[in-house]
Design a protein around this motif. Structure first.
Motif, PDB file in Angstrom:
ATOM      1  N   ASN A  17       4.354  -7.846  -1.690  1.00  0.00           N
ATOM      2  CA  ASN A  17       5.198  -8.040  -2.855  1.00  0.00           C
ATOM      3  C   ASN A  17       6.461  -8.804  -2.441  1.00  0.00           C
ATOM      4  O   ASN A  17       7.242  -8.321  -1.619  1.00  0.00           O
ATOM      5  N   ASP A  19       9.208  -9.385  -4.032  1.00  0.00           N
ATOM      6  CA  ASP A  19      10.464  -8.719  -4.391  1.00  0.00           C
ATOM      7  C   ASP A  19      10.839  -7.656  -3.359  1.00  0.00           C
ATOM      8  O   ASP A  19      12.020  -7.499  -3.006  1.00  0.00           O
ATOM      9  N   PHE A  22      12.003  -9.453  -0.279  1.00  0.00           N
ATOM     10  CA  PHE A  22      13.353  -9.973  -0.498  1.00  0.00           C
ATOM     11  C   PHE A  22      14.397  -8.888  -0.283  1.00  0.00           C
ATOM     12  O   PHE A  22      15.429  -9.120   0.351  1.00  0.00           O
ATOM     13  N   SER A  23      14.155  -7.689  -0.815  1.00  0.00           N
ATOM     14  CA  SER A  23      15.132  -6.611  -0.670  1.00  0.00           C
ATOM     15  C   SER A  23      15.316  -6.211   0.793  1.00  0.00           C
ATOM     16  O   SER A  23      16.431  -5.878   1.223  1.00  0.00           O
ATOM     17  N   ALA A 145       9.862 -15.011  -0.757  1.00  0.00           N
ATOM     18  CA  ALA A 145      11.083 -14.219  -0.567  1.00  0.00           C
ATOM     19  C   ALA A 145      12.139 -15.020   0.187  1.00  0.00           C
ATOM     20  O   ALA A 145      13.333 -14.952  -0.137  1.00  0.00           O
ATOM     21  N   ASP A 148      13.815 -17.447  -2.067  1.00  0.00           N
ATOM     22  CA  ASP A 148      14.798 -16.748  -2.900  1.00  0.00           C
ATOM     23  C   ASP A 148      16.086 -16.484  -2.110  1.00  0.00           C
ATOM     24  O   ASP A 148      17.187 -16.576  -2.668  1.00  0.00           O
TER      25      ASP A 148
END
Length: 299
Positions: A17, A19, A22-23, A145, A148
């Motif tokens: 995933n 997202d 990215f976190s 990611a 981003d």
């Protein structure tokens, strides 16, 4: 609780995933970590993934990710340098922010059917190795990611731990750094690890020697020396030649023009200075202009 930096790749291998990735990467921005933490992550990667190549060589691996859409000068320069001056292993990946990464470009060179380039690759002591060939997990969600991160102007830990990791058992490394915010991090880690390194940065946010102001940082046994070099400005013809093309095959054509010296003179000069930067690793603390005089007589 902070994620263990040394286990970063294992964590990402389990995630599909973008997202979530990215976190994780947002938390692990290198400016938020200590030099010791980053160094331990690099040593952990080396213990798990590094391979030793038989020939004494240098390693070339830049940060990339500059969105400047220029031709792959570092790969071209490494191939030429390995033909004339010293064995080189280029470590790279597929594209993240460009249309063509070093992986796509080198594959296109091998499959070009161009006799000149095929003969040059056969004679040159150059080898390309992708992160995936070393077993390092590198997925499309990770690429997304990282894009981003760039768009949010966050620092990216992979722009530090991948390039500085000595994944080939090299005598020294050339690291291009596109974002000036990484420069001091690179210098501090390389000194901490007692590595031999040439670090390149162009003022226009490019991880190679290019038109404009360039800083060349040489680190050897903890000693640091900086040089500054100005190239250009480029003419309109040279600027067009140095742009990323719509097809990777056009990059192959441009490489042939460089080998035949049928490119703009300032493009050939730029390649020559990038070759000189790599060659500095076997010529400790020799000024880059002195090395360029030698290189320009050969290429």
């Amino acid at each position: 609780m902070r994620i263990c930096v040394a286990n970063l790749l294992g964590i990402l291998k389990e995630s599909v995933n973008a997202d979530i990735i990215f976190s994780i990467l947002e938390e692990l921005q290198p400016n938020k970590l200590s030099i010791n933490e980053l160094a331990e992550a690099i040593l952990s990667i080396e213990r798990k993934y590094a391979q030793r190549f038989g020939t004494e060589h240098v390693n070339n691996f830049g940060t990339g990710g500059d969105w400047k859409k220029t031709i792959n000068i570092s790969t071209m320069s490494s191939i030429i340098a390995a033909r004339h001056f010293l064995p080189i292993v280029k470590v790279g990946t597929s594209h993240v922010t460009s249309s063509w990464g070093s992986r796509e470009f080198f594959d296109a060179l091998k499959l070009s059917g161009n006799n000149l380039i095929e003969d040059y690759l056969r004679i040159s002591e150059f080898r390309y190795i992708g992160l995936e060939e070393l077993g390092i997990p590198y997925s499309n969600p990770l690429r997304a990611a990282r894009r981003d991160l760039f768009e949010n102007e966050f620092l990216d830990i992979f722009k530090v731990i991948f390039p500085i990791s000595n994944l080939t058992g090299s005598l020294g490394q050339v690291n291009g750094v596109s974002d000036v915010r990484y420069l001091s991090i690179f210098v501090d880690i390389v000194r901490h690890l007692r590595r031999n390194s040439i670090i390149l940065h162009n003022e226009n946010g490019i991880d190679e020697i290019f038109s404009g102001g360039n800083v060349i940082i040489e680190i050897r046994d903890g000693r640091v020396k900086e040089e500054y070099l100005t190239i250009g400005p480029y003419s309109e013809e040279t600027s067009e030649f140095m742009k990323e093309s719509s097809s990777v095959l056009h990059h192959v054509d441009k490489f042939e023009r460089i080998l035949l010296k049928k490119c703009p003179a300032s493009a050939l000069e730029t390649v020559g200075y990038n070759i000189s930067a790599v060659t500095k690793l076997k010529m400790p603390f020799v000024p880059i202009n002195d090395i360029y005089d030698m290189v320009s007589n050969v290429i």
